[in-house]
Structure formats: structure tokens, C-alpha cells
Design an enzyme around this catalytic site. Structure first.
Site, PDB file in Angstrom:
ATOM      1  N   GLY A   1      10.453  -0.847   7.308  1.00 26.24           N
ATOM      2  CA  GLY A   1       9.548   0.591   7.455  1.00 26.24           C
ATOM      3  C   GLY A   1       9.930   1.551   6.228  1.00 26.24           C
ATOM      4  O   GLY A   1       9.317   2.825   6.364  1.00 26.24           O
TER       5      GLY A   1
ATOM      6  N   GLU B   1      15.412  -4.924   6.625  1.00 30.33           N
ATOM      7  CA  GLU B   1      14.206  -5.950   6.581  1.00 30.33           C
ATOM      8  C   GLU B   1      12.880  -5.061   5.629  1.00 30.33           C
ATOM      9  O   GLU B   1      12.054  -4.739   6.125  1.00 30.33           O
ATOM     10  CB  GLU B   1      13.694  -6.389   7.856  1.00 30.33           C
ATOM     11  CG  GLU B   1      14.735  -7.012   8.778  1.00 30.33           C
ATOM     12  CD  GLU B   1      14.186  -7.633   9.856  1.00 30.33           C
ATOM     13  OE1 GLU B   1      12.863  -7.233  10.147  1.00 30.33           O
ATOM     14  OE2 GLU B   1      14.810  -8.443  10.662  1.00 30.33           O
ATOM     15  N   PRO B   2      13.126  -4.886   4.304  1.00 31.61           N
ATOM     16  CA  PRO B   2      12.083  -4.325   3.594  1.00 31.61           C
ATOM     17  C   PRO B   2      10.968  -5.383   3.463  1.00 31.61           C
ATOM     18  O   PRO B   2      11.072  -6.610   3.182  1.00 31.61           O
ATOM     19  CB  PRO B   2      12.821  -4.021   2.336  1.00 31.61           C
ATOM     20  CG  PRO B   2      13.925  -5.194   2.177  1.00 31.61           C
ATOM     21  CD  PRO B   2      14.490  -5.315   3.713  1.00 31.61           C
ATOM     22  N   GLY B   3       9.657  -4.983   3.442  1.00 30.56           N
ATOM     23  CA  GLY B   3       8.711  -5.743   3.428  1.00 30.56           C
ATOM     24  C   GLY B   3       7.700  -5.118   2.431  1.00 30.56           C
ATOM     25  O   GLY B   3       7.626  -5.406   0.989  1.00 30.56           O
ATOM     26  N   ARG B   4       7.092  -3.973   2.922  1.00 21.50           N
ATOM     27  CA  ARG B   4       6.032  -3.239   1.826  1.00 21.50           C
ATOM     28  C   ARG B   4       6.519  -2.776   0.610  1.00 21.50           C
ATOM     29  O   ARG B   4       6.174  -2.768  -0.407  1.00 21.50           O
ATOM     30  CB  ARG B   4       5.614  -2.275   2.581  1.00 21.50           C
ATOM     31  CG  ARG B   4       4.574  -1.253   2.075  1.00 21.50           C
ATOM     32  CD  ARG B   4       4.369  -0.161   2.789  1.00 21.50           C
ATOM     33  NE  ARG B   4       4.481   0.101   4.155  1.00 21.50           N
ATOM     34  CZ  ARG B   4       3.175   0.444   4.910  1.00 21.50           C
ATOM     35  NH1 ARG B   4       2.063   0.601   4.313  1.00 21.50           N
ATOM     36  NH2 ARG B   4       3.533   0.105   6.123  1.00 21.50           N
TER      37      ARG B   4
ATOM     38  N   CYS C   1     -16.481   0.144   1.107  1.00 21.11           N
ATOM     39  CA  CYS C   1     -16.599  -1.415   0.997  1.00 21.11           C
ATOM     40  C   CYS C   1     -17.563  -1.654   2.008  1.00 21.11           C
ATOM     41  O   CYS C   1     -18.055  -0.973   2.848  1.00 21.11           O
ATOM     42  CB  CYS C   1     -15.346  -1.713   1.327  1.00 21.11           C
ATOM     43  SG  CYS C   1     -14.114  -1.550   0.378  1.00 21.11           S
TER      44      CYS C   1
ATOM     45  N   TYR D   1       0.242  -6.143   3.555  1.00 20.81           N
ATOM     46  CA  TYR D   1      -0.494  -6.055   4.769  1.00 20.81           C
ATOM     47  C   TYR D   1      -2.134  -6.162   4.407  1.00 20.81           C
ATOM     48  O   TYR D   1      -3.008  -5.417   4.756  1.00 20.81           O
ATOM     49  CB  TYR D   1      -0.392  -4.878   5.403  1.00 20.81           C
ATOM     50  CG  TYR D   1       1.129  -4.699   5.683  1.00 20.81           C
ATOM     51  CD1 TYR D   1       1.544  -5.576   6.780  1.00 20.81           C
ATOM     52  CD2 TYR D   1       1.837  -3.853   5.165  1.00 20.81           C
ATOM     53  CE1 TYR D   1       3.025  -5.483   7.185  1.00 20.81           C
ATOM     54  CE2 TYR D   1       3.283  -3.726   5.919  1.00 20.81           C
ATOM     55  CZ  TYR D   1       3.532  -4.565   6.654  1.00 20.81           C
ATOM     56  OH  TYR D   1       5.122  -4.656   7.054  1.00 20.81           O
TER      57      TYR D   1
END
Length: 415
Positions: free
Chosen positions: A237, A279-282, A343, A373
Site C-alpha cells: 500500500g 509487499e510493495p507493488g505500485r 477515453c 494496475y
């Protein structure tokens, strides 16, 4: 010959187009005003692969992954695959010395195909089925996060070998009954606790409070059951900046805060220091990504604002801030105006984007911070074929995911 060739002094007078806190690490503008990433001109990528297209700065991704590992010393870093995953990305994660957290069988299969060792994989996610749990256990993953009695029962029924588990701590849910249930299942050795604190968290203090509370809970488990839990996974997060001035999490500050918080909480409870996992993702993939769109139409409103329509959809949720968008194919000479970039299907990249008033169909727009994401959730707003994912590094271009074709789309349609 351009105006900049005739009046080169304009180069120093112009406001910089690229904010280095937003765009990928290797981004620069060439002499023709074209955006480049990984020493590759983005117009060349658009010409070869079409638009929309996702472009990944390999150097940026690798750099952030290594930065996490070297900055959070004594902490196990596990990349959150749901932010962005391909087999090649899994290889980058492996090369950086990180583990991987997955929340679906598809992510697990991709992680394994990309070279991630099963023992370095954490499986979590709500509502896991017996089949999904069986697949994870058969693969020999390091940890499976369980969050309910039924998941413990499912996993106990499908595993043929001891499978280490973490218990997810959920707001308002008592942990000790779940501990009792897990301890009554000897084939599921209980390793520790897991929690997910939210998304786009910029304040390290949030994690400090979580560590304190979770160590207290681990001490309660020891007191109630005589069991010593050895692992504490506080999820991810971690916030990134989508526009200049946005708050983002400082990894070095997080490291200091976590170290002090863990020492204090363990001392207060006379509890041995557990292994800490994040748990880094972004925070690893987000800034590495740039999305390319081609301008289809431009309308000027009565108040002077532009409405710029681009090709493709965009998986922007209501909670995501406006993105940073820049003209990618030329110098933006002349006056600018605030624009809304829309878009297909009604999704918008933003409503206060500064673009040249002479923006016209055929121009190429690049959107920053789209490495997380987006590939996995594209087509949220309207039915379209999914764009390609292209990696760039040191003047080399490598397609990671080809563009979905109409044949692909119809192949899954059973009528």
C-alpha cells in the site's frame, strides 16, 4: 528547421516538460521535442506497436526493486504481483532478490514461469477456493495466508505435505479463535500474522501503529497457546506521486520507523523479534510505466478549455488522482490551455491537464505513472482489445505482451 533551431535561447527559457519525480528514471526530451524512455523515442514505439500501448522502463523497475531490498535491511521484500506481472517482470523481481506475493492461480503460474522460487511466494487474497488452495500447496509455495475457518478446512483437506500459513488479521475479527483452529490442524504449521492496511499510504506512522498492535497480538497468542509466531507480514500500500506535489512514502524513513517500532514493541512484550515482511507493488512498478495514446479529436469549449479525445479505454478508478499527461511527439510551442483528456467509454485521464492550444488529431500523448494496475485491469470502462506491453532499456525495445486481437476476443466468446 524548427523555431528552437533559429532561437536556441528558447530552450533555457521554456519550463521543463518532465518532472523527474513523476516520470520514469530514464525519461528525457530529445532535440525534436519527442519524449524518450530507455533511450527509445516513444513515437517509434507508437509507430511500431500502435496505440494505446503500455511502455515499461526496465531500468526504473529494476532500480526501485533493488532500492527496496537494500534500504529495508533485515526486512524481507516481497513484490505484490497484482500491480503488474508478466514472465519477464517476474524475472526482474527474481534478479533483484525479491520474493513475490500472488492472489490468483494465474499470477502463481506466471510467477513460477518467470523463475520465482516457490518457497519465496506468498499466496493471499479473499475467497480462495479449495482448487486454488490445492494448486498453491502442490506448487510448494512458502506461505499461504488464510483468513477464515473455511479456508483452514479447505487447505487441510487438500494439502499432502506440511504447508506453512499466515493468519490474516481483519478489523473486528478475533484472531485467537482462528489461531486455535489452525493449531488444531498439524499439517498447517502457523508461521505468523498478515495484515493489509490499505492503499496509497504515505505516512510511515501507519505502519508503526500496525507493527505495535500486531506484536501485541503475537504476545497474546503466546500467552494463550504457548506458541511463538516468528513472521509478521504488514503488506504494502505504499503511496507514489501521480502529480508534482503528491505525497509519497519515503522508503528510507519507513526503514527507520519500522526498525524502531519493532524493537520497542518486542521489548515491551518481551517478545523475540519476528521476521518482518513488506509487499510493495505500485511503489516498484508504478513510475516505470508510461501509456501512449493517439489524439483522435479536439474540441474547444466556450471557456477556452480543451476536450481531447484519445484512442482506447483507461482503467482509472474513482479513487485515483488525475494523471500527469504530456505531449510526446513534438515541442509544445505557443500558448497552453487546461484540457480534459477523455477515453472511450467515458473514462478520463484528468480534467486539469495543461496542453498546447494547437493540440490536434494525430498528436501522441504520454501518461505517466501507469505501471501499476493498468495492464491487468484494462478494458474496465468499455469492451476493447487489450493493449500491448513493451519494455524499453538502453535503446532496446522488447514486447512483453502482444496486443490482443479481435480473434483473441471472439475465441473466448462461446455465443
Amino acid at each position: 528547421m524548427t523555431l528552437l533551431d533559429i532561437l536556441p535561447s528558447l530552450r533555457t527559457a521554456m519550463r521543463p516538460r518532465i518532472d523527474t519525480s513523476i516520470w520514469p528514471l530514464t525519461t528525457h526530451v530529445d532535440e525534436l521535442g519527442r519524449l524518450c524512455v530507455g533511450s527509445v523515442v516513444l513515437t517509434d514505439v507508437a509507430d511500431e506497436f500502435g496505440t494505446p500501448a503500455y511502455v515499461l522502463d526496465e531500468a526504473d523497475f529494476r532500480s526501485r526493486a533493488v532500492h527496496y531490498r537494500t534500504t529495508l535491511r533485515g526486512v524481507e521484500v516481497v513484490y505484490a504481483a497484482q500491480s503488474l506481472l508478466t514472465r519477464t517482470v517476474a524475472g526482474w523481481v527474481h534478479d533483484a532478490g525479491l520474493g513475490m506475493a500472488v492472489c490468483s492461480t494465474a499470477e502463481l503460474a506466471t510467477a513460477l514461469a518467470g523463475g520465482i522460487e516457490p518457497g519465496r511466494i506468498v499466496v493471499h487474497g479473499s475467497g480462495k477456493s479449495a482448487d486454488e488452495l490445492a494448486t498453491a500447496a502442490a506448487a510448494g509455495v512458502g506461505r499461504i495466508v488464510v483468513d477464515s475457518p473455511i479456508e483452514i478446512a479447505y487447505l487441510a483437506g487438500v494439502t499432502r505435505h506440511p504447508q506453512a500459513v499466515l493468519l490474516q488479521v481483519l478489523p473486528g475479527v478475533e484472531v485467537l479463535p482462528l489461531v486455535s483452529r489452525a493449531l488444531a490442524t498439524p499439517q498447517l504449521p502457523l508461521a505468523g500474522l498478515y495484515c493489509h492496511l490499505g492503499s496509497q499510504i504515505a505516512e510511515p506512522e501507519v505502519y508503526v501503529e500496525a507493527v505495535r498492535g500486531l506484536v501485541d497480538t503475537m504476545a497474546d497468542v503466546r500467552a494463550a497457546h504457548g506458541v511463538l509466531l516468528t513472521e509478521l507480514n504488514i503488506g504494502g500500500g505504499h503511496a507514489i506521486a501521480y502529480q508534482a506535489g503528491d505525497a509519497q512514502l519515503d522508503v528510507a524513513a519507513l526503514a527507520d520507523f519500522l526498525e524502531d517500532a519493532l524493537d520497542a514493541a518486542c521489548a515491551a512484550n518481551r517478545f523475540p523479534r519476528p521476521r518482518l515482511v513488506v509487499e510493495p507493488g505500485r511503489a516498484i512498478s508504478g513510475r516505470a510505466g508510461v501509456t501512449l495514446h493517439r489524439v483522435q479529436s479536439v474540441v474547444t469549449r466556450t471557456d477556452g478549455r480543451l476536450v481531447v479525445a484519445v484512442d482506447g479505454s483507461h482503467p482509472k478508478s474513482a479513487t485515483t488522482p488525475n494523471y500527469t499527461v504530456a505531449l510526446a511527439n513534438r515541442h509544445p510551442l505557443g500558448p497552453t490551455s487546461l484540457a480534459t483528456v477523455v477515453c472511450r467509454g467515458g473514462g478520463a485521464l484528468g480534467s486539469d491537464i495543461e496542453l498546447p492550444t494547437d493540440t490536434h488529431p494525430g498528436d501522441l500523448l504520454a501518461t505517466a505513472c501507469t505501471g501499476a494496475y493498468h495492464h491487468s485491469t484494462d478494458s474496465n470502462f468499455t469492451m476493447t482489445t487489450r493493449p500491448p506491453v513493451v519494455a524499453v532499456c538502453d535503446r532496446q525495445v522488447r514486447p512483453l505482451i502482444r496486443r490482443e486481437t479481435m480473434a483473441d476476443l471472439l475465441l473466448r466468446d462461446c455465443g
